[in-house]
Design a protein around this motif. Structure first.
Motif, short mmCIF file in Angstrom:
data_model
loop_
_atom_site.label_atom_id
_atom_site.label_comp_id
_atom_site.label_asym_id
_atom_site.label_seq_id
_atom_site.Cartn_x
_atom_site.Cartn_y
_atom_site.Cartn_z
N UNK A 103 0.86 -1.03 0.10
CA UNK A 103 0.05 -0.03 -0.02
C UNK A 103 0.83 1.28 -0.05
N UNK A 104 2.06 1.04 0.58
CA UNK A 104 2.92 2.43 0.65
C UNK A 104 3.68 2.63 -0.65
N UNK A 105 3.81 1.66 -1.36
CA UNK A 105 4.39 1.68 -2.78
C UNK A 105 4.34 2.94 -3.45
N UNK A 106 3.11 3.12 -3.68
CA UNK A 106 2.72 4.58 -4.53
C UNK A 106 3.09 5.60 -4.00
N UNK A 107 3.37 5.85 -2.60
CA UNK A 107 3.48 6.78 -1.78
C UNK A 107 5.09 7.38 -1.97
N UNK A 108 5.83 6.46 -2.41
CA UNK A 108 7.24 6.63 -2.41
C UNK A 108 7.69 7.44 -3.67
N UNK A 109 7.97 8.63 -3.70
CA UNK A 109 7.85 9.41 -4.68
C UNK A 109 9.26 10.46 -4.56
N UNK A 110 9.60 11.00 -5.49
CA UNK A 110 10.88 11.88 -5.61
C UNK A 110 10.42 13.23 -4.56
N UNK A 111 11.35 13.54 -3.59
CA UNK A 111 11.19 14.62 -2.71
C UNK A 111 10.82 14.33 -1.52
N UNK A 112 10.40 13.07 -1.15
CA UNK A 112 9.68 12.70 0.12
C UNK A 112 11.32 12.08 0.94
N UNK A 113 11.14 12.16 2.07
CA UNK A 113 12.62 11.91 2.82
C UNK A 113 12.50 10.25 3.30
N UNK A 114 13.69 9.86 3.81
CA UNK A 114 13.74 8.45 4.36
C UNK A 114 12.62 8.47 5.73
N UNK A 115 12.68 9.36 6.24
CA UNK A 115 11.72 9.35 7.43
C UNK A 115 10.44 9.45 7.22
N UNK A 116 10.02 10.05 5.97
CA UNK A 116 8.65 10.25 5.69
C UNK A 116 8.06 8.97 5.40
N UNK A 117 9.07 8.10 4.81
CA UNK A 117 8.72 6.83 4.56
C UNK A 117 8.47 5.90 5.49
N UNK A 118 9.37 6.02 6.47
CA UNK A 118 9.22 4.99 7.59
C UNK A 118 8.04 5.47 8.29
N UNK A 119 7.57 6.80 8.41
CA UNK A 119 6.31 7.05 9.46
C UNK A 119 5.09 6.75 8.52
N UNK A 120 5.21 6.83 7.24
CA UNK A 120 3.97 6.36 6.50
C UNK A 120 3.63 4.79 6.69
N UNK A 121 4.81 4.10 6.45
CA UNK A 121 4.89 2.61 6.71
C UNK A 121 4.49 2.21 8.01
N UNK A 122 4.83 2.96 8.96
CA UNK A 122 4.43 2.60 10.39
C UNK A 122 2.94 2.77 10.61
N UNK A 123 2.53 3.75 10.11
CA UNK A 123 1.07 4.21 10.09
C UNK A 123 0.33 2.98 9.60
N UNK A 124 0.63 2.79 8.37
CA UNK A 124 0.11 1.58 7.41
C UNK A 124 -0.02 0.28 8.17
N UNK A 125 1.26 0.03 8.81
CA UNK A 125 1.37 -1.30 9.78
C UNK A 125 0.18 -1.40 10.56
N UNK A 126 0.18 -0.33 11.26
CA UNK A 126 -1.07 -0.28 12.39
C UNK A 126 -2.60 -0.47 11.73
N UNK A 127 -2.68 0.28 10.76
CA UNK A 127 -3.90 0.31 10.03
C UNK A 127 -4.25 -0.93 9.64
N UNK A 128 -3.35 -1.84 9.12
CA UNK A 128 -3.57 -3.22 8.60
C UNK A 128 -3.49 -4.28 9.86
#
Length: 355
Positions: free
Chosen positions: A149-174
């Motif tokens: 679910x996070x794959x489509x949100x990994x784009x140019x301009x976002x940071x490593x921390x952004x990705x980790x935070x988004x994935x952490x949220x998605x893990x809990x959501x699932x």
């Protein structure tokens, strides 16, 4: 594993009691999840020492175990029970009892023989039960769904921390209780550090993104690593990625009951060495996963562990080149009666990750 198995061993060894102080081992034996507690196992009754914060929970979780509410220090409460039971020969977990606890028991109990042991409970934990496997498989499924679910949100301009935070949220959501560990997200050159911490480094064209993550479900964990490419990748990356992937395939193909763990490590390590990158693969090939993210069995160049049916561990070869980057591919496998089953199913071929 049942308490009965440990109690039987105590009787066979002529031991009066076994003091368990590792919280994870206590949880494994009793399902109790409190902190600052201890479990005393004897051939007769068993005693869980805890405080007022956990008394109600302890009674609910462990109706067959005697709950001792400590109103003084934990060690004092343990000593009082040891005296009452007239325990003279006591096993203690050498890796998890403090020097202060050990010395205090020794000083307060006359003529007690304290024997330090390790691995008693951990040996049971190596081979997973059907219930444990179901929880681990659920943790894997949650992790894979979250990553997808996070794959489509990994784009140019976002940071490593952004990705980790988004994935952490998605893990809990699932459905995860939480992430199994601090998520590793390493962009480009940062991936040369196997345990890189997410930073404010932004994704740029030509970057690769290494993500190491896991989900915790009902106390059981998963652990996976995948790479995502953001643009046309270099021939060097293609070559190294394929070497790591082939090393993983070879190692997985050699897993079966009765094989010594270090031989599995040697298969992957030998292939990477043959390809000229041996000095860039420093860590062990894998580790057990269950109530802890890193537990026995350990699959490394020194491990004489004999693989047995029911063991679950990671297979994660890697190549890490300073100032260039790194590649690691990690899956969870289950040792079966005839070989192994790869429990994680996320795509990992070059054609799957190449943008």
């Amino acid at each position: 594993m049942s308490l009965g198995e440990i109690k039987k061993k105590l009787e066979e060894d002529g031991v009066d009691g076994f003091l368990v102080t590792n919280e994870i081992n206590i949880r494994y034996i009793t399902n109790f999840k409190g902190s600052d507690s201890a479990l005393l196992i004897t051939p007769g009754s068993d005693y869980l020492f805890t405080d007022s914060r956990y008394i109600e929970q302890a009674h609910q979780d462990n109706p067959e175990i005697k709950i001792v509410e400590r109103k003084i220090s934990l060690t004092n409460s343990i000593c009082g029970k040891i005296k009452q039971l007239k325990i003279k020969k006591l096993l203690v977990e050498s890796l998890y009892i403090s020097v202060d606890q050990f010395n205090e028991i020794k000083q307060r109990i006359n003529n007690i023989c304290m024997l330090t042991v390790k691995g008693i409970v951990e040996n049971y934990r190596k081979q997973k039960t059907k219930d444990e496997l179901e929880k681990i498989q659920k943790a894997i499924g949650i992790a894979e769904k979250a990553y997808t679910n996070v794959q489509s949100k990994i784009k140019y301009g976002i940071t490593e921390k952004d990705i980790a935070d988004i994935l952490e949220y998605e893990l809990r959501k699932q459905g995860a209780e939480k992430s199994s560990f601090d998520i590793i997200c390493a962009v480009g050159k940062h991936a040369s550090k196997p345990h890189a911490r997410p930073s404010t480094t932004m994704i740029q064209r030509g970057d690769t993104v290494l993500i190491d993550w896991g989900a915790r479900f009902q106390d059981y964990n998963s652990d996976l690593t995948r790479l995502k490419t953001m643009d046309r990748i270099s021939p060097k990356f293609r070559r190294i990625y394929q070497i790591v992937l082939d090393a993983q395939y070879l190692a997985i193909g050699s897993i079966r009951p009765g094989v010594i763990a270090k031989k599995i490590d040697a298969v992957a390590r030998g292939y990477i060495e043959k390809k000229g990158f041996g000095k860039y693969f420093g860590h062990g090939l894998g580790h057990g996963v269950g109530l802890e993210v890193h537990e026995a069995p350990f699959i490394n160049r020194k491990s004489n562990e004999i693989l047995k049916e029911g063991m679950v561990f990671t297979v994660e070869p890697g190549i890490y080149i300073p100032q260039w980057g790194g590649v690691r591919i990690e899956d969870l496998v289950l040792v079966t009666s005839t070989g192994c089953e790869v429990l994680s199913k996320l795509p990992k071929k070059l054609s799957d990750i190449d943008e």
